[in-house]
Design an enzyme around this catalytic site. Structure first.
Site, mmCIF file in Angstrom:
data_model
loop_
_atom_site.group_PDB
_atom_site.id
_atom_site.type_symbol
_atom_site.label_atom_id
_atom_site.label_comp_id
_atom_site.label_asym_id
_atom_site.label_seq_id
_atom_site.Cartn_x
_atom_site.Cartn_y
_atom_site.Cartn_z
ATOM 1 N N HIS A 11 0.825 -1.215 0.000
ATOM 2 C CA HIS A 11 0.000 0.000 0.000
ATOM 3 C C HIS A 11 0.858 1.263 0.000
ATOM 4 O O HIS A 11 2.016 1.263 0.434
ATOM 5 C CB HIS A 11 -0.931 0.016 1.215
ATOM 6 C CG HIS A 11 -0.203 0.010 2.530
ATOM 7 N ND1 HIS A 11 0.349 1.147 3.080
ATOM 8 C CD2 HIS A 11 0.078 -1.000 3.396
ATOM 9 C CE1 HIS A 11 0.928 0.847 4.226
ATOM 10 N NE2 HIS A 11 0.788 -0.456 4.439
ATOM 11 N N GLU A 89 -1.575 -6.888 7.502
ATOM 12 C CA GLU A 89 -0.237 -6.668 8.043
ATOM 13 C C GLU A 89 -0.027 -7.576 9.258
ATOM 14 O O GLU A 89 -0.981 -8.033 9.898
ATOM 15 C CB GLU A 89 -0.102 -5.191 8.448
ATOM 16 C CG GLU A 89 1.215 -4.779 9.092
ATOM 17 C CD GLU A 89 2.432 -5.054 8.235
ATOM 18 O OE1 GLU A 89 2.776 -6.251 8.077
ATOM 19 O OE2 GLU A 89 3.049 -4.097 7.744
#
Length: 250
Positions: A11, A89
């Protein structure tokens, strides 16, 4: 030789990347710089002739919004998207929300590097009554307590990322589908370790920059032939260095 391509994309910079804070499963927005990184990645993929059959991402909006920006620039906003918490994550436990440099001042650069980059070392864990515990978040309501992390190492992140890759994504690549995965620094490090057969020592030094497409090419037997970043090599190196330096006291 028939070659199938996969694009991995971390990202764009998030607000907490910008503030140099441990993020983990905290659901933070992209920064303005991060939005521009995502748009630039989409333009670059478009210029290089990429298009996709399906996309995968996590359930965290910094990855989801990065993917939206990329697909918009590719004129593929209609593309099917599969979202999974297994691409989230790594969970940083009780470190989530703390400033990395300030944490390094308290515990030392080497300890913070181990928490951030070592293979099997976990940060201090949350307790289930902590507001940051994912069991309080409705998006994880279907998960059992055993699936909800209090903290994670890269090793435990691999335990969720690689089965998802093997069961959901790899068979589609093997069938010739063109896939993009928009995810996170550590979920992508987990996948890269698997694809490139990196040792525990080698993975410590691997830094994946924000917003830079990483292309893997596979043969018909799903063996990686080679991989490469798209973009300016000097800028990519600078972004990798910035990632490496986030956990230092300065």
């Amino acid at each position: 030789m028939a070659v199938t391509k996969l694009v991995l994309l971390r990202h764009g910079e998030s607000e907490w990347n910008r503030e140099n804070r441990f993020t983990g499963w905290t659901d933070v927005e992209l920064s303005e710089k991060g939005r521009q990184e995502a748009l630039a990645a989409g333009r670059l993929l478009k210029a290089q002739g990429f298009s996709f059959d399906i996309a995968y991402t996590s359930v965290l909006k910094r990855a989801i919004h990065t993917l939206w920006h990329v697909l918009d620039k590719l004129d593929q906003p209609w593309l099917p998207v599969e979202k999974s918490w297994k691409l989230n994550e790594r969970h940083y436990g009780a470190l989530q929300g703390l400033n990395k440099a300030e944490t390094a001042q308290q515990y030392g650069d080497e300890q913070v590097k181990l928490w951030r980059r070592a293979f099997a070392i976990t940060p201090p864990a949350l307790t289930p009554d902590d507001p940051r515990y994912p069991g309080h978040d409705p998006r994880y309501a279907a998960l059992s307590a055993d699936e909800l992390p209090l903290t994670e190492s890269l090793a435990t992140t691999i335990e969720r990322v690689i089965p998802y890759w093997q069961q959901q994504i790899a068979p589609r690549i093997s069938a010739g589908e063109r896939i993009i995965i928009a995810a996170h620094g550590n979920s992508l490090r987990a996948l890269v370790k698997h694809l490139d057969h990196l040792s525990e020592g080698e993975i410590v030094e691997l830094n994946i920059p924000t917003g830079v497409p990483l292309v893997y090419e596979f043969d018909k037997n799903m063996r990686p032939l080679h991989h490469y970043y798209l973009g300016d090599a000097t800028e990519i190196a600078a972004r990798q260095s910035a990632v490496a330096n986030q956990g230092k006291a300065g």
